[in-house]
Design an enzyme around this catalytic site. Structure first.
Site, PDB file in Angstrom:
ATOM      1  N   ARG A  24       0.879  -1.184   0.000  1.00 63.72           N
ATOM      2  CA  ARG A  24       0.000   0.000   0.000  1.00 63.72           C
ATOM      3  C   ARG A  24       0.905   1.220   0.000  1.00 63.72           C
ATOM      4  O   ARG A  24       1.690   1.426   0.929  1.00 63.72           O
ATOM      5  CB  ARG A  24      -0.914   0.000   1.226  1.00 63.72           C
ATOM      6  CG  ARG A  24      -1.713   1.291   1.361  1.00 63.72           C
ATOM      7  CD  ARG A  24      -2.786   1.224   2.422  1.00 63.72           C
ATOM      8  NE  ARG A  24      -3.902   0.388   2.011  1.00 63.72           N
ATOM      9  CZ  ARG A  24      -5.127   0.438   2.538  1.00 63.72           C
ATOM     10  NH1 ARG A  24      -5.394   1.312   3.507  1.00 63.72           N
ATOM     11  NH2 ARG A  24      -6.074  -0.355   2.132  1.00 63.72           N
ATOM     12  N   HIS A  33      -7.569   0.446  -6.309  1.00 66.73           N
ATOM     13  CA  HIS A  33      -7.747  -0.371  -5.104  1.00 66.73           C
ATOM     14  C   HIS A  33      -8.385  -1.698  -5.534  1.00 66.73           C
ATOM     15  O   HIS A  33      -9.556  -1.985  -5.218  1.00 66.73           O
ATOM     16  CB  HIS A  33      -8.614   0.367  -4.091  1.00 66.73           C
ATOM     17  CG  HIS A  33      -8.554  -0.195  -2.697  1.00 66.73           C
ATOM     18  ND1 HIS A  33      -7.749  -1.277  -2.357  1.00 66.73           N
ATOM     19  CD2 HIS A  33      -9.198   0.161  -1.554  1.00 66.73           C
ATOM     20  CE1 HIS A  33      -7.912  -1.543  -1.083  1.00 66.73           C
ATOM     21  NE2 HIS A  33      -8.776  -0.691  -0.566  1.00 66.73           N
ATOM     22  N   GLN A  84     -10.234  -4.182  -3.046  1.00 64.83           N
ATOM     23  CA  GLN A  84     -11.576  -3.751  -2.632  1.00 64.83           C
ATOM     24  C   GLN A  84     -12.615  -4.161  -3.678  1.00 64.83           C
ATOM     25  O   GLN A  84     -13.713  -4.621  -3.332  1.00 64.83           O
ATOM     26  CB  GLN A  84     -11.587  -2.222  -2.446  1.00 64.83           C
ATOM     27  CG  GLN A  84     -12.919  -1.674  -1.996  1.00 64.83           C
ATOM     28  CD  GLN A  84     -13.296  -2.128  -0.587  1.00 64.83           C
ATOM     29  OE1 GLN A  84     -12.506  -2.026   0.328  1.00 64.83           O
ATOM     30  NE2 GLN A  84     -14.511  -2.653  -0.417  1.00 64.83           N
ATOM     31  N   ASP A  98     -17.931   6.541  -1.222  1.00 62.72           N
ATOM     32  CA  ASP A  98     -16.662   6.457  -0.491  1.00 62.72           C
ATOM     33  C   ASP A  98     -16.384   7.842   0.086  1.00 62.72           C
ATOM     34  O   ASP A  98     -17.065   8.825  -0.251  1.00 62.72           O
ATOM     35  CB  ASP A  98     -15.542   6.009  -1.464  1.00 62.72           C
ATOM     36  CG  ASP A  98     -14.217   5.730  -0.759  1.00 62.72           C
ATOM     37  OD1 ASP A  98     -14.199   5.639   0.489  1.00 62.72           O
ATOM     38  OD2 ASP A  98     -13.193   5.613  -1.447  1.00 62.72           O
ATOM     39  N   CYS A 156     -16.826   1.262   1.155  1.00 57.08           N
ATOM     40  CA  CYS A 156     -15.644   0.416   1.389  1.00 57.08           C
ATOM     41  C   CYS A 156     -15.103   0.556   2.809  1.00 57.08           C
ATOM     42  O   CYS A 156     -14.315  -0.292   3.240  1.00 57.08           O
ATOM     43  CB  CYS A 156     -14.564   0.743   0.362  1.00 57.08           C
ATOM     44  SG  CYS A 156     -14.096   2.482   0.382  1.00 57.08           S
ATOM     45  N   ARG A 181     -13.709  -8.959   2.254  1.00 55.12           N
ATOM     46  CA  ARG A 181     -12.292  -8.667   1.995  1.00 55.12           C
ATOM     47  C   ARG A 181     -11.448  -9.902   2.311  1.00 55.12           C
ATOM     48  O   ARG A 181     -10.497 -10.228   1.610  1.00 55.12           O
ATOM     49  CB  ARG A 181     -11.814  -7.470   2.841  1.00 55.12           C
ATOM     50  CG  ARG A 181     -12.515  -6.144   2.562  1.00 55.12           C
ATOM     51  CD  ARG A 181     -12.278  -5.665   1.136  1.00 55.12           C
ATOM     52  NE  ARG A 181     -10.881  -5.615   0.824  1.00 55.12           N
ATOM     53  CZ  ARG A 181     -10.061  -4.587   1.091  1.00 55.12           C
ATOM     54  NH1 ARG A 181     -10.560  -3.491   1.628  1.00 55.12           N
ATOM     55  NH2 ARG A 181      -8.774  -4.619   0.789  1.00 55.12           N
TER      56      ARG A 181
END
Ligand code: CP
Length: 327
Positions: free
Chosen positions: A122, A150, A153, A244, A284, A312
């Site tokens: 990340r 991402h 996700q 988001d 998310c 996830r």
């Protein structure tokens, strides 16, 4: 709940994978993406078997490095639990050591590939992932979030729509908010899987045309993406409404301007009532109640946000098995 498979997807063969990376959803073929979700559903069912699950030792002998430049709960802890439940190990070098200025990213990659099978990173620019990947010949590399994408996700998001709506093909999701990394990866995955997408963002905050064009090139089953400016128009009759945070990590100084720009884009009960009566709400996480979403929506009966969070884990397990070809 009808979790009809997304296709006649068998576990992907090595040849159906584009490569050894998951820096973007576009790194997987549509066939591999469908198979990854089908595998995630199986792993979710089999989790209750614990150490007797068929995959409980699938990654025995494999280690994973988690290199995180930014905070994370779901992605990082999800990978830690995933590797443990698959019989593998995780190492988490401090980001200052692995992603800092002590040495080049290439030297970090060349060192880690002597010890571990897979790294999840990340960080900020996607170009940093490319630099890392270029230096190693066999390490599997996963994008655990960059400024641009991402993709982990997106796997959980699509699994959640499949479970909660019964199918992906022919369904329509409205993403109302910032055209950010989450929106980009969701667009890639949705179009490949036949899920229609309506994006609604204020002027200047939408997805670039190049992102939409890349997604359209891989669209299947007639899936379409449209970009709108009106959140009400976007929400009308859809099967899922997604938002988001208006301000992503690294954009904190823009927060006051963004609050002004995104006025009218908050997901309220009134906006959600434009969607289908059975529509779900998605986010998310982490969320900001009273900003991009009202608390009564996020915590209400149509919210699927903790299904997304749970998924996830299952999708990251499936991704690891797919990339390491250990199903
Ligand atoms: N949604 C998501 O990526 O959560 P984390 O930032 O907690 O990993």
């Amino acid at each position: 709940m009808n979790t009809t498979p997304i296709g006649n997807a068998d576990p992907p063969s090595k040849s159906s994978l584009v490569g050894r990376t998951y820096l973007s959803v576009l790194d997987l073929t549509a066939e591999a993406l469908e198979a990854c979700l089908t595998l995630a559903l199986r792993l979710k069912r089999e989790r209750r078997l614990g150490s007797h699950a068929p995959t409980a030792q699938a990654l025995a002998g494999h280690s994973m490095a988690l290199l995180f430049d930014k905070p994370s709960l779901r992605t990082r802890t999800g990978f830690e639990i995933a590797m443990r439940e698959l019989g593998g190990h995780v190492t988490c070098p401090p980001s200052a050591d692995a992603l800092g200025t002590r040495e080049t990213l290439a030297d970090v990659a060349r060192t880690l590939e002597r010890w571990v099978s897979v790294a999840a990173i990340r960080t900020f620019e996607q170009s940093r992932l490319n630099e890392f990947v270029k230096a190693t010949t066999h390490l599997r590399v996963i994008n655990a979030l960059t400024n641009e994408e991402h993709p982990c996700q997106a796997l959980a998001d699509c699994l959640t729509v499949l479970e909660r709506c019964g199918s992906l093909r022919g369904r329509t999701l409205a993403y109302i908010g910032d055209g950010n990394n989450v929106a980009t990866s969701l667009t890639h995955a949705a179009l490949m899987l036949g899920l229609n997408l309506r994006l609604a963002s204020p002027e200047g905050y939408g997805l670039p045309e190049s992102t939409l064009a890349a997604a359209r090139r891989t669209a299947r089953h007639g899936a379409k993406v449209v970009q709108l400016r009106d959140p009400v128009e976007a929400a009308q009759g859809v099967d899922a409404v997604y938002t988001d945070a208006w301000t992503s990590m690294g954009q904190e100084t823009e927060a006051p301007d963004r609050r002004v720009a995104f006025e009218g884009f908050r997901i309220t009960e009134t906006l959600l009532s434009e969607a289908d009566d059975e529509a779900i709400f998605m986010h998310c996480l982490p969320a900001h109640r009273g900003e991009e979403v009202d608390a009564d929506v996020l915590d209400g009966p149509r919210s699927a946000v903790f299904d997304q969070a749970e998924n996830r884990l299952h999708t990251q397990k499936a991704l690891l098995l797919t990339l390491l070809d250990e199903k």
